[in-house]
Design an enzyme around this catalytic site. Structure first.
Site, PDB file in Angstrom:
ATOM      1  N   CYS A 211       7.870  24.462 -45.578  1.00 55.65           N
ATOM      2  CA  CYS A 211       7.766  23.495 -44.487  1.00 55.65           C
ATOM      3  C   CYS A 211       6.757  22.381 -44.730  1.00 55.65           C
ATOM      4  CB  CYS A 211       7.473  24.206 -43.178  1.00 55.65           C
ATOM      5  SG  CYS A 211       5.845  24.964 -43.072  1.00 55.65           S
TER       6      CYS A 211
ATOM      7  N   ASP B 152      12.516  24.692 -38.914  1.00 52.87           N
ATOM      8  CA  ASP B 152      12.290  25.566 -40.072  1.00 52.87           C
ATOM      9  C   ASP B 152      13.259  26.739 -40.065  1.00 52.87           C
ATOM     10  OD1 ASP B 152      10.180  24.043 -40.940  1.00 52.87           O
ATOM     11  OD2 ASP B 152       8.652  25.322 -40.038  1.00 52.87           O
ATOM     12  N   ASP B 153      13.625  27.170 -41.254  1.00 53.94           N
ATOM     13  CA  ASP B 153      14.398  28.400 -41.460  1.00 53.94           C
ATOM     14  C   ASP B 153      15.731  28.423 -40.716  1.00 53.94           C
ATOM     15  OD1 ASP B 153      12.279  29.396 -43.042  1.00 53.94           O
ATOM     16  OD2 ASP B 153      11.233  30.036 -41.242  1.00 53.94           O
TER      17      ASP B 153
ATOM     18  N   LYS C 280       4.804  21.937 -34.871  1.00 52.82           N
ATOM     19  CA  LYS C 280       3.939  22.369 -35.974  1.00 52.82           C
ATOM     20  C   LYS C 280       3.529  21.162 -36.804  1.00 52.82           C
ATOM     21  CE  LYS C 280       5.843  25.064 -39.137  1.00 52.82           C
ATOM     22  NZ  LYS C 280       6.361  26.228 -39.857  1.00 52.82           N
TER      23      LYS C 280
ATOM     24  N   HIS D 129       0.942  21.042 -39.860  1.00 53.43           N
ATOM     25  CA  HIS D 129       0.935  21.530 -41.252  1.00 53.43           C
ATOM     26  C   HIS D 129       0.885  20.448 -42.321  1.00 53.43           C
ATOM     27  CE1 HIS D 129       2.282  25.978 -40.852  1.00 53.43           C
ATOM     28  NE2 HIS D 129       1.359  25.655 -39.990  1.00 53.43           N
TER      29      HIS D 129
END
Length: 126
Positions: free
Chosen positions: A49, A11-12, A101, A103
């Protein structure tokens, strides 16, 4: 030697945050994975995400899953009628493991990693 697949989602990450694209960045382990593996340089994900993860795990666009607004809320789940990549691989004899993660659904046990195809997992739900 047996074939191994490692699917990395970060992510990011900025476009030039990897060492193999920018020598000021020091990412030796990720650089080695890129050099020895398959790089998808023009694979684009959704802006958040959860829809990106849902898409990568199912091979479907997030809006086809109803995931164009979700942000990992408790009731955000990938519908059970969409088979996930780890379930397909597991059905063909592969061992599948998740780390990181999740999610993409955890309100009920049937939406958690081991019920969606992973043999084992060590993930954060929130």
């Amino acid at each position: 030697m047996s074939l191994r697949v490692i699917h990395v989602v970060i992510d990011d990450l900025g476009a030039y945050d990897m060492g193999y694209l920018n020598h000021q960045s020091k990412t030796p382990i990720l650089d080695r994975l890129q050099t020895e593996g398959v790089d998808l340089p023009e694979f684009y994900t959704y802006k958040t995400c959860s829809p990106s993860r849902a898409s990568l795990l199912t091979g479907r666009y997030p809006f086809r899953l109803g995931w164009h607004h979700q942000q990992g809320q408790l009731d955000s789940v990938v519908p059970l009628d969409f088979k996930m990549l780890p379930a397909i691989l597991k059905g063909r004899g592969w061992q599948t493991h998740a780390l990181g993660k999740w999610h993409v659904g955890f309100a009920y046990k049937r939406f958690t990693p081991t019920f969606r195809g992973f043999n084992t997992f060590f993930v954060s739900y929130g």
